[in-house]
Design a protein around this motif. Sequence first.
Motif, PDB file in Angstrom:
ATOM      1  N   CYS A  89      66.790  36.946  27.969  1.00  0.00           N
ATOM      2  CA  CYS A  89      66.909  37.633  29.263  1.00  0.00           C
ATOM      3  C   CYS A  89      68.364  37.894  29.644  1.00  0.00           C
ATOM      4  O   CYS A  89      68.635  38.750  30.493  1.00  0.00           O
ATOM      5  CB  CYS A  89      66.218  36.827  30.358  1.00  0.00           C
ATOM      6  SG  CYS A  89      64.420  36.822  30.207  1.00  0.00           S
TER       7      CYS A  89
ATOM      8  N   ALA B  76      66.932  44.269  27.664  1.00  0.00           N
ATOM      9  CA  ALA B  76      65.848  45.213  27.970  1.00  0.00           C
ATOM     10  C   ALA B  76      65.071  45.576  26.705  1.00  0.00           C
ATOM     11  O   ALA B  76      63.831  45.619  26.717  1.00  0.00           O
ATOM     12  CB  ALA B  76      66.408  46.468  28.645  1.00  0.00           C
ATOM     13  N   ASN B  77      65.788  45.820  25.638  1.00  0.00           N
ATOM     14  CA  ASN B  77      65.154  46.175  24.365  1.00  0.00           C
ATOM     15  C   ASN B  77      64.354  44.989  23.803  1.00  0.00           C
ATOM     16  O   ASN B  77      63.236  45.160  23.316  1.00  0.00           O
ATOM     17  CB  ASN B  77      66.239  46.602  23.372  1.00  0.00           C
ATOM     18  CG  ASN B  77      65.828  47.774  22.531  1.00  0.00           C
ATOM     19  OD1 ASN B  77      64.773  48.360  22.723  1.00  0.00           O
ATOM     20  ND2 ASN B  77      66.671  48.114  21.584  1.00  0.00           N
TER      21      ASN B  77
ATOM     22  N   ARG C  55      61.170  44.487  25.863  1.00  0.00           N
ATOM     23  CA  ARG C  55      60.180  45.530  25.557  1.00  0.00           C
ATOM     24  C   ARG C  55      59.497  45.245  24.224  1.00  0.00           C
ATOM     25  O   ARG C  55      58.290  45.455  24.080  1.00  0.00           O
ATOM     26  CB  ARG C  55      60.839  46.910  25.523  1.00  0.00           C
ATOM     27  CG  ARG C  55      61.115  47.462  26.906  1.00  0.00           C
ATOM     28  CD  ARG C  55      61.700  48.886  26.926  1.00  0.00           C
ATOM     29  NE  ARG C  55      61.420  49.714  25.792  1.00  0.00           N
ATOM     30  CZ  ARG C  55      62.365  50.191  24.959  1.00  0.00           C
ATOM     31  NH1 ARG C  55      63.628  49.885  25.139  1.00  0.00           N
ATOM     32  NH2 ARG C  55      62.029  50.968  23.967  1.00  0.00           N
TER      33      ARG C  55
END
Length: 138
Positions: free
Chosen positions: A125, A131-132, A135
């Motif tokens: 995190c 973010a990647n 996801r």
Amino acid sequence: MTTSDQDRISSSVVPDELRLNVLPNFLGCHYLKGESLVYDWAGRLCTAYRGGYWHFFTLSNGGFYMAPAELGRVAVRWHLNGYSDMMGADAFGVVVTLFALCHLAEQTLDDTIIGRYHQLREFACQHVEAANILRAID
């Protein structure tokens, strides 16, 4: 949400002479299966992965992960959640280790393995490619 420097989780590469004990220390009696799952997940998530040398990293929160040493940016794809994108070798290592720890936790129901997953996810995190990574594991 911002993370202060004092809350930031840091990673440190394990020197070659200390590598032998890393997985037994973090995965206990499941270390052989855990290592095998990391390499298996690497092949599942990246068709270009062909093996190679991996770095081991310890985390300041007590966790660990592995990342391939000789990969640059790689195409990562997971059909069960529709993820398909490029990421760096370090982020790929975090993703692969998270998948392997989740798989190992499911097989063993070992609270230590479950804890290792959560330690690594906490680091993920804060990763530059957070973010990647998130996801990919969603």
